[in-house]
Scaffold this active site. Structure first.
Site, PDB file in Angstrom:
ATOM      1  N   CYS B 104       0.888  -1.161   0.000  1.00  0.00           N
ATOM      2  CA  CYS B 104       0.000   0.000   0.000  1.00  0.00           C
ATOM      3  C   CYS B 104       0.920   1.204   0.000  1.00  0.00           C
ATOM      4  O   CYS B 104       1.471   1.560   1.040  1.00  0.00           O
ATOM      5  CB  CYS B 104      -0.918   0.015   1.230  1.00  0.00           C
ATOM      6  SG  CYS B 104      -1.886   1.541   1.349  1.00  0.00           S
ATOM      7  N   SER B 108      -1.290   1.964   4.535  1.00  0.00           N
ATOM      8  CA  SER B 108      -1.044   0.663   5.164  1.00  0.00           C
ATOM      9  C   SER B 108      -2.177  -0.318   4.897  1.00  0.00           C
ATOM     10  O   SER B 108      -2.352  -1.256   5.667  1.00  0.00           O
ATOM     11  CB  SER B 108      -0.893   0.867   6.667  1.00  0.00           C
ATOM     12  OG  SER B 108      -2.053   1.524   7.173  1.00  0.00           O
ATOM     13  N   CYS B 109      -2.961  -0.097   3.825  1.00  0.00           N
ATOM     14  CA  CYS B 109      -4.120  -0.959   3.559  1.00  0.00           C
ATOM     15  C   CYS B 109      -3.666  -2.411   3.395  1.00  0.00           C
ATOM     16  O   CYS B 109      -2.688  -2.690   2.693  1.00  0.00           O
ATOM     17  CB  CYS B 109      -4.839  -0.475   2.305  1.00  0.00           C
ATOM     18  SG  CYS B 109      -5.426   1.221   2.499  1.00  0.00           S
TER      19      CYS B 109
END
Lengths: 94, 196
Positions: B104, B108-109
């Site tokens: 990501c 922080s996906c």
């Protein structure tokens, strides 16, 4: 214009460090920041997109210096002030 | 900031804001602890590993998984709707000619429901910046040396879309059960920074 979080392809960051047997959180306060954010979003104090935006519009130097959950805490306090939940002075205890 | 002193300072600030929110009725008694427990109990790489093992033993499931991951993971009792909002899931499978890796770049996906809390390196500027520019070198640093003719696809997750990698089934595992196969799969394999 890109914001500082848009780091894809950027050069100059240090090496990637992999931590063995890494815990979910490295300190109690990190877990509390995580849970606080989740509670505030579920209550509708702000939404997930507003939260992400608040992280991404941090001043670049502060963004780069902060650890992951330090960024989260900065975004939470920014939004609590902007939403009128508390004044910046109340939030810092000043 | 780093070090014990800085950590103690921020811990105090967090406690202060938490108390303020409790006084204003925005946090219920015990809510913080309950949410932490739920989060830590909610997902683990064992979930992703179960999906990978099922895909290895059941070609029809694999096809459904690659076509419609949100629907297919329901067959093994998993869901992407447990968080704040339902996330679209795309599952990609490694082959002998192509390797997939997930990042990501913006934040922080990560598919927490399938992999648990993400590691710090996944959220670091170092990984996010470099894996899209020079994935082959980054993977080599993780100990994964890919043949030069293997194509690498890097998937950049977003607020609404999450990705997970099905590693290649290791050779010599024909006699293993689905549960034993799942035991071979690691978190990094499901992100794409390890072979399995």
């Amino acid at each position: 214009m890109s914001r500082i979080n848009d780091v894809g392809g950027m050069v100059g960051f240090p090496a990637i460090v992999e931590e063995t047997d890494e815990p979910g959180f490295h300190a109690d306060w990190e877990a509390h920041v995580f849970a606080m954010n989740s509670a505030l979003i579920r209550r509708g104090v702000y939404n997930l997109d507003e939260f992400r935006d608040a992280v991404e519009r941090m001043p670049p130097a502060a963004y780069l210096e902060a650890s992951y959950y330090e960024k989260w805490f900065a975004a939470i306090t920014t939004l609590l002030a902007e939403k009128g939940v508390a004044t910046p002075e109340e939030l810092t205890g000043g | 900031m780093s070090g014990d002193h800085a950590s103690a300072a921020i811990a105090g600030q967090v406690r202060h804001v938490e108390t303020l929110l409790e006084r204003r009725g925005l946090l219920a008694d015990g809510e913080i602890d309950r949410r932490i427990d739920e989060f830590l109990a909610g997902g683990s790489p064992a979930n992703g590993a179960r999906i990978a093992a099922r895909a290895w033993v059941d070609p029809a499931f694999r096809e459904r998984l690659l076509a419609d991951a949100n629907g297919a993971i329901g067959e093994v009792g998993l869901s992407m709707s447990g968080g704040i909002q339902e996330q679209r899931l795309k599952v990609v499978a490694n082959s002998d000619t192509e390797h997939h890796v997930v990042v990501c770049t913006l934040c922080s996906c990560y598919p927490i429901a399938l992999l648990g809390p993400s590691p710090t390196w996944y959220k670091s500027e170092a990984y996010r910046s470099r894996v899209v520019r020079d994935p082959r070198a980054v993977l080599a640093e993780f100990g994964l040396q890919l043949p030069p003719d293997t194509r690498i696809a890097v998937w950049d997750a977003s607020a609404e879309s999450r990705y997970m990698v099905i590693p290649r089934r290791p050779a010599g595992t024909a006699g293993l059960s689905e549960v034993e196969l799942a035991g071979l799969v690691t978190r990094n394999g499901l992100i794409g920074t390890a072979a399995v």
